[in-house]
Every structure is written in structure tokens, then in C-alpha cells.
Design an enzyme around this catalytic site. Structure first.
Site, PDB file in Angstrom:
ATOM      1  N   ASP A  21     103.056  82.557 -47.176  1.00 41.03           N
ATOM      2  CA  ASP A  21     103.664  81.495 -47.981  1.00 41.03           C
ATOM      3  C   ASP A  21     102.768  81.068 -49.140  1.00 41.03           C
ATOM      4  O   ASP A  21     101.552  81.228 -49.102  1.00 41.03           O
ATOM      5  CB  ASP A  21     103.894  80.253 -47.108  1.00 41.03           C
ATOM      6  CG  ASP A  21     105.066  80.403 -46.154  1.00 41.03           C
ATOM      7  OD1 ASP A  21     105.570  81.530 -45.977  1.00 41.03           O
ATOM      8  OD2 ASP A  21     105.469  79.377 -45.574  1.00 41.03           O
ATOM      9  N   HIS A 166      99.225  82.190 -45.048  1.00 38.98           N
ATOM     10  CA  HIS A 166      99.300  81.753 -46.446  1.00 38.98           C
ATOM     11  C   HIS A 166      98.435  82.647 -47.336  1.00 38.98           C
ATOM     12  O   HIS A 166      97.290  82.935 -46.982  1.00 38.98           O
ATOM     13  CB  HIS A 166      98.827  80.306 -46.575  1.00 38.98           C
ATOM     14  CG  HIS A 166      99.741  79.328 -45.879  1.00 38.98           C
ATOM     15  ND1 HIS A 166      99.706  79.154 -44.515  1.00 38.98           N
ATOM     16  CD2 HIS A 166     100.716  78.531 -46.355  1.00 38.98           C
ATOM     17  CE1 HIS A 166     100.642  78.264 -44.187  1.00 38.98           C
ATOM     18  NE2 HIS A 166     101.269  77.872 -45.278  1.00 38.98           N
TER      19      HIS A 166
END
Ligand SMILES: [Zn+2]
Length: 198
Positions: A21, A166
Site C-alpha cells: 500500500d 507498505h
């Protein structure tokens, strides 16, 4: 297109899906792409539109490497209280930014920032994107150190898990290093890296 939140990797048994992400982020995303290529892993990248506008060339690299794309909103806002109309406008704007970077890009997934879904799953599904959740998050946003990330990944993984990591939103060098270390260990334990089970 279903609006229920998908959190399962494809295939039976020891399968796991890696999802990233908050990118694209030139430094860490490009290094991550090298790691994924070396370990022959296909992953999902949930992109923020603002980051896409700043770094479109990184999105093109992600697609060229055969990974899948998702929409993670324009500016990583908490959408919990937003109307469906406001969410739709944001998701459309994000998809347009992605398709300016990669014309005709297939954007298969949506993930709400902070997992604060609100009315977004139905909106995403109506726009042709499957809401993509996760079963394992390892707090790589803290970040707790690469050794600790490796430990949390190896201890936390369960068969069929979609894993949240991430590549943007800050220095994600620990996340990249952890994936590089975990991949051969899991493979040796007969895990397979697959895409989500859509
Ligand atoms: Zn996020």
C-alpha cells in the site's frame, strides 16, 4: 463484481498473497520490484493517486513487471463518514490518475485507507474493483526493525492469507528487506506466493 471484502490467497494449502500500500515511492518501490523479480513473486500494489501523479514512471515499472494494481484513494483520507457520491468521485479521480500513467490499465482492487471501509466496498464494486482486505498486518508502518518484521511475518502467516505491507508513506526499506529475507524461508517451508483468490 462482489462487494464483500476479499482477504484470501488463491489456491489451497500454504498459499500467501503479498500486497503493498501507499506507493508508488521511487526509492522503495523500485527496490521492492527488484526483490520480487529475484524471488519470482507476483504481488498487488494499492496505489494512492497523488503518488501516481508524482511518480507515473514507477507505476509503469510495476505494470511492466506483471504485478496487479489497486486503488487506494487519492490522498489516503479516512472515508468512514463520506457519502457514496464523495467516495465515487475520489475513486474515479484515482483511477484516472493511474490510467494517465498507464493507458488502459486494469485496476482490479480497491482498499480503503486505514481499512476504514465505510460505504466504499459497494462503490468500488460498482466501479469494477473488488474490495481487498487482509488477514495479516505486521505493523511495518511503525517501523519495528527488519528482524522484527521477519519474525512477525514468519510467525503470523496462515494458509491463504492476504498480507498487508507498505512500499510508500515513509521510509519502507525495512519492509523491502523483510520480504527479501522471508521469501526464501517460506519457499523452503513449501509455501507458494499467489495472487488474491478472485
Ligand atoms: Zn494506506
Amino acid at each position: 463484481m462482489g462487494a464483500d471484502i476479499l482477504d484470501t490467497a488463491r489456491g489451497g494449502g500454504r498459499t500467501v498473497s503479498l500486497t503493498f500500500d501507499d506507493g508508488p515511492n521511487p526509492t522503495d518501490t523500485l527496490r521492492l520490484l527488484g526483490v520480487l523479480r529475484r524471488h519470482r513473486i507476483a504481488a498487488v500494489f494499492l496505489l494512492c493517486g497523488g503518488q501516481v501523479e508524482a511518480h507515473p514512471e514507477v507505476v509503469r515499472r510495476i505494470v511492466a513487471d506483471g504485478h496487479r494494481l489497486g486503488n487506494h484513494s487519492m490522498h489516503h483520507d479516512d472515508m468512514t463518514t463520506w457519502s457514496a457520491e464523495r467516495i465515487e468521485a475520489d475513486l474515479r479521480e484515482t483511477n484516472e490518475a493511474i490510467r494517465r500513467a498507464v493507458p488502459g490499465a486494469r485496476i482490479r482492487y480497491f482498499r480503503a485507507p486505514y481499512g476504514a471501509w465505510g460505504a466504499s466496498p459497494g462503490v468500488a464494486a460498482a466501479l469494477g474493483m473488488r474490495p481487498l482486505g487482509w488477514r495479516l498486518a505486521v505493523g511495518d508502518w511503525e517501523p519495528p526493525g527488519t528482524d522484527e518484521l521477519v519474525r512477525r511475518l514468519l510467525d503470523g502467516v496462515t494458509p491463504g492469507a492476504v498480507v498487508l505491507l507498505h512500499d510508500g508513506g515513509g521510509d519502507r526499506s525495512q519492509s523491502v528487506a523483510a520480504v527479501d529475507r522471508v521469501a526464501p524461508v517460506l519457499r523452503a517451508r513449501r509455501w507458494r506466493f499467489t495472487l488474491p483468490a478472485d
